[in-house]
Design a protein around this motif. Structure first.
Motif, PDB file in Angstrom:
ATOM      1  N   ALA A   1      61.120  75.539  64.248  1.00  0.00           N
ATOM      2  CA  ALA A   1      62.082  76.445  64.869  1.00  0.00           C
ATOM      3  C   ALA A   1      63.238  76.726  63.914  1.00  0.00           C
ATOM      4  CB  ALA A   1      62.603  75.843  66.165  1.00  0.00           C
ATOM      5  N   ASP A   2      63.794  77.937  63.997  1.00  0.00           N
ATOM      6  CA  ASP A   2      64.918  78.351  63.160  1.00  0.00           C
ATOM      7  C   ASP A   2      66.210  77.854  63.811  1.00  0.00           C
ATOM      8  OD1 ASP A   2      66.388  79.555  61.163  1.00  0.00           O
ATOM      9  OD2 ASP A   2      66.416  81.504  62.165  1.00  0.00           O
ATOM     10  N   LEU A   3      66.706  76.728  63.334  1.00  0.00           N
ATOM     11  CA  LEU A   3      67.882  76.094  63.918  1.00  0.00           C
ATOM     12  C   LEU A   3      69.122  76.365  63.084  1.00  0.00           C
ATOM     13  CD1 LEU A   3      66.327  72.610  64.716  1.00  0.00           C
ATOM     14  CD2 LEU A   3      66.592  74.534  66.267  1.00  0.00           C
ATOM     15  N   THR A   4      70.265  76.382  63.748  1.00  0.00           N
ATOM     16  CA  THR A   4      71.555  76.525  63.092  1.00  0.00           C
ATOM     17  C   THR A   4      72.385  75.286  63.424  1.00  0.00           C
ATOM     18  OG1 THR A   4      71.427  78.897  63.515  1.00  0.00           O
ATOM     19  CG2 THR A   4      73.548  78.040  62.810  1.00  0.00           C
ATOM     20  N   PHE A   5      73.093  74.764  62.437  1.00  0.00           N
ATOM     21  CA  PHE A   5      73.921  73.574  62.636  1.00  0.00           C
ATOM     22  C   PHE A   5      75.380  73.929  62.408  1.00  0.00           C
ATOM     23  CE2 PHE A   5      69.759  72.234  61.221  1.00  0.00           C
ATOM     24  CZ  PHE A   5      69.430  71.237  62.129  1.00  0.00           C
ATOM     25  N   LYS A   6      76.253  73.470  63.327  1.00  0.00           N
ATOM     26  CA  LYS A   6      77.693  73.689  63.183  1.00  0.00           C
ATOM     27  C   LYS A   6      78.404  72.340  63.290  1.00  0.00           C
ATOM     28  CE  LYS A   6      78.219  78.346  65.053  1.00  0.00           C
ATOM     29  NZ  LYS A   6      78.898  79.156  66.099  1.00  0.00           N
TER      30      LYS A   6
ATOM     31  N   LEU B   1      84.317  72.663  64.875  1.00  0.00           N
ATOM     32  CA  LEU B   1      85.475  72.502  63.996  1.00  0.00           C
ATOM     33  C   LEU B   1      85.865  73.782  63.266  1.00  0.00           C
ATOM     34  CD1 LEU B   1      84.663  68.979  62.518  1.00  0.00           C
ATOM     35  CD2 LEU B   1      86.269  69.561  64.342  1.00  0.00           C
ATOM     36  N   ASP B   2      84.947  74.767  63.202  1.00  0.00           N
ATOM     37  CA  ASP B   2      85.287  75.993  62.477  1.00  0.00           C
ATOM     38  C   ASP B   2      85.955  77.049  63.357  1.00  0.00           C
ATOM     39  OD1 ASP B   2      82.963  76.420  63.862  1.00  0.00           O
ATOM     40  OD2 ASP B   2      81.822  77.225  62.182  1.00  0.00           O
ATOM     41  N   ASP B   3      85.547  77.168  64.628  1.00  0.00           N
ATOM     42  CA  ASP B   3      86.153  78.201  65.483  1.00  0.00           C
ATOM     43  C   ASP B   3      86.791  77.634  66.766  1.00  0.00           C
ATOM     44  OD1 ASP B   3      83.908  77.486  66.869  1.00  0.00           O
ATOM     45  OD2 ASP B   3      82.997  79.486  66.885  1.00  0.00           O
ATOM     46  N   TYR B   4      86.820  76.300  66.925  1.00  0.00           N
ATOM     47  CA  TYR B   4      87.433  75.608  68.061  1.00  0.00           C
ATOM     48  C   TYR B   4      86.833  76.005  69.412  1.00  0.00           C
ATOM     49  CZ  TYR B   4      90.697  74.548  64.354  1.00  0.00           C
ATOM     50  OH  TYR B   4      91.249  74.150  63.165  1.00  0.00           O
ATOM     51  N   GLU B   5      85.624  76.513  69.404  1.00  0.00           N
ATOM     52  CA  GLU B   5      84.894  76.832  70.636  1.00  0.00           C
ATOM     53  C   GLU B   5      84.398  75.529  71.248  1.00  0.00           C
ATOM     54  OE1 GLU B   5      83.075  79.838  73.167  1.00  0.00           O
ATOM     55  OE2 GLU B   5      84.096  80.261  71.289  1.00  0.00           O
ATOM     56  N   GLN B   6      84.467  75.417  72.593  1.00  0.00           N
ATOM     57  CA  GLN B   6      84.012  74.196  73.255  1.00  0.00           C
ATOM     58  C   GLN B   6      82.653  74.415  73.921  1.00  0.00           C
ATOM     59  OE1 GLN B   6      86.724  72.116  75.740  1.00  0.00           O
ATOM     60  NE2 GLN B   6      88.357  72.113  74.223  1.00  0.00           N
ATOM     61  N   TYR B   7      81.797  73.384  73.838  1.00  0.00           N
ATOM     62  CA  TYR B   7      80.460  73.422  74.423  1.00  0.00           C
ATOM     63  C   TYR B   7      80.238  72.147  75.227  1.00  0.00           C
ATOM     64  CZ  TYR B   7      79.656  77.058  70.936  1.00  0.00           C
ATOM     65  OH  TYR B   7      79.744  78.191  70.186  1.00  0.00           O
ATOM     66  N   SER B   8      79.405  72.261  76.263  1.00  0.00           N
ATOM     67  CA  SER B   8      79.067  71.061  77.032  1.00  0.00           C
ATOM     68  C   SER B   8      77.551  70.893  77.048  1.00  0.00           C
ATOM     69  CB  SER B   8      79.607  71.156  78.454  1.00  0.00           C
ATOM     70  OG  SER B   8      78.887  72.104  79.200  1.00  0.00           O
ATOM     71  N   LEU B   9      77.131  69.633  77.047  1.00  0.00           N
ATOM     72  CA  LEU B   9      75.718  69.282  77.134  1.00  0.00           C
ATOM     73  C   LEU B   9      75.560  68.243  78.231  1.00  0.00           C
ATOM     74  CD1 LEU B   9      74.812  68.912  73.361  1.00  0.00           C
ATOM     75  CD2 LEU B   9      73.880  70.608  74.920  1.00  0.00           C
TER      76      LEU B   9
ATOM     77  N   LEU C   1      69.870  77.015  68.795  1.00  0.00           N
ATOM     78  CA  LEU C   1      68.627  77.771  68.723  1.00  0.00           C
ATOM     79  C   LEU C   1      68.880  79.097  69.424  1.00  0.00           C
ATOM     80  CD1 LEU C   1      65.537  77.816  68.042  1.00  0.00           C
ATOM     81  CD2 LEU C   1      65.189  77.060  70.382  1.00  0.00           C
ATOM     82  N   GLU C   2      68.767  80.184  68.694  1.00  0.00           N
ATOM     83  CA  GLU C   2      68.975  81.532  69.234  1.00  0.00           C
ATOM     84  C   GLU C   2      70.343  81.653  69.909  1.00  0.00           C
ATOM     85  OE1 GLU C   2      65.633  82.092  71.821  1.00  0.00           O
ATOM     86  OE2 GLU C   2      64.204  81.989  70.169  1.00  0.00           O
ATOM     87  N   GLY C   3      71.388  81.068  69.299  1.00  0.00           N
ATOM     88  CA  GLY C   3      72.744  81.179  69.819  1.00  0.00           C
ATOM     89  C   GLY C   3      73.097  80.211  70.929  1.00  0.00           C
ATOM     90  N   GLN C   4      72.141  79.440  71.424  1.00  0.00           N
ATOM     91  CA  GLN C   4      72.387  78.471  72.489  1.00  0.00           C
ATOM     92  C   GLN C   4      72.415  77.068  71.909  1.00  0.00           C
ATOM     93  OE1 GLN C   4      73.193  78.989  75.482  1.00  0.00           O
ATOM     94  NE2 GLN C   4      72.159  80.733  76.376  1.00  0.00           N
ATOM     95  N   VAL C   5      73.375  76.241  72.339  1.00  0.00           N
ATOM     96  CA  VAL C   5      73.419  74.857  71.879  1.00  0.00           C
ATOM     97  C   VAL C   5      72.328  74.079  72.621  1.00  0.00           C
ATOM     98  CG1 VAL C   5      75.199  74.125  73.543  1.00  0.00           C
ATOM     99  CG2 VAL C   5      74.912  72.901  71.408  1.00  0.00           C
ATOM    100  N   ILE C   6      71.493  73.348  71.858  1.00  0.00           N
ATOM    101  CA  ILE C   6      70.377  72.624  72.484  1.00  0.00           C
ATOM    102  C   ILE C   6      70.447  71.121  72.254  1.00  0.00           C
ATOM    103  CG2 ILE C   6      68.788  74.570  72.406  1.00  0.00           C
ATOM    104  CD1 ILE C   6      67.490  73.175  69.951  1.00  0.00           C
ATOM    105  N   GLY C   7      71.387  70.664  71.426  1.00  0.00           N
ATOM    106  CA  GLY C   7      71.480  69.229  71.177  1.00  0.00           C
ATOM    107  C   GLY C   7      72.468  68.917  70.083  1.00  0.00           C
ATOM    108  N   VAL C   8      72.458  67.659  69.651  1.00  0.00           N
ATOM    109  CA  VAL C   8      73.350  67.208  68.599  1.00  0.00           C
ATOM    110  C   VAL C   8      72.554  66.534  67.495  1.00  0.00           C
ATOM    111  CG1 VAL C   8      75.341  66.895  70.114  1.00  0.00           C
ATOM    112  CG2 VAL C   8      73.797  64.991  69.725  1.00  0.00           C
TER     113      VAL C   8
END
Length: 185
Positions: A63-68, A85-93, A116-123
């Protein structure tokens, strides 16, 4: 493309165009034939678990994953909150989405969020984390002969086996991939 023999627990792959997290991988060799790779896959989107067998030598798409880079903030109920840490956006899992990673999270810890596709799926945790020993049995003279260790409960609730010389209140390093004691911190 990745060969199925190289699959590891926690990887995200595409099967029939859908993203799946590898939960378990077993390799079986047949007499006078090719081996079979038996996997247990969990759908990233629906959470359903399925068994999938592959022939040795088959290839699957990764899968094409992105890491922030992010920081773990706090836990509220069964949700864990993170801040990029780059845009101070908060996410919950949720606890389900984190799976075993919840045992290694300490407030203000830096890690990577997996998208994955703009959605946070894990850490993605660091390989080693430092945790405080909350409870363990006291050591007795002569215990070192057996060489195994004693059970300990860490600040996150994780139960591991530590050497006899480790006492409650000390910090230890734990490998997040195996869940085993590495050294005293």
């Amino acid at each position: 493309m990745i060969e199925v023999g190289d699959l590891r627990k926690g990887m995200i792959i595409l099967v029939d165009g859908e993203p799946y997290r590898v939960i378990d991988v077993n390799k079986h060799h047949m007499a006078m034939g090719r081996g079979i790779i038996r996997t247990k896959l969990k759908s990233v989107k629906t959470g359903l678990v399925r068994d999938q067998n592959f022939n040795s030598g088959d290839k699957v798409e990764e899968a094409d994953l992105t890491f922030k880079p992010a920081q773990y903030l706090y836990k509220d109920g069964d949700h864990y909150y993170f801040m990029c840490l780059d845009d101070y956006e908060q996410y919950s899992l949720s606890e389900e989405e984190l799976e075993d990673a919840k045992w290694y999270l300490v407030e203000n810890m830096e890690l990577n969020l997996v998208f994955l596709e703009g959605q946070v799926i894990g850490v993605q945790l660091p390989n080693v984390v430092t945790l405080k020993v909350v409870e363990t049995e006291p050591a007795f003279k002569g215990d070192t002969v057996s060489g195994s260790g004693k059970p300990a409960i860490l600040e996150t609730g994780l139960r591991i086996t530590v050497p006899f010389f480790v006492e409650a209140g000390e910090y230890v390093k734990v490998d997040t991939r195996t869940g085993e004691y590495v050294e005293r911190a």
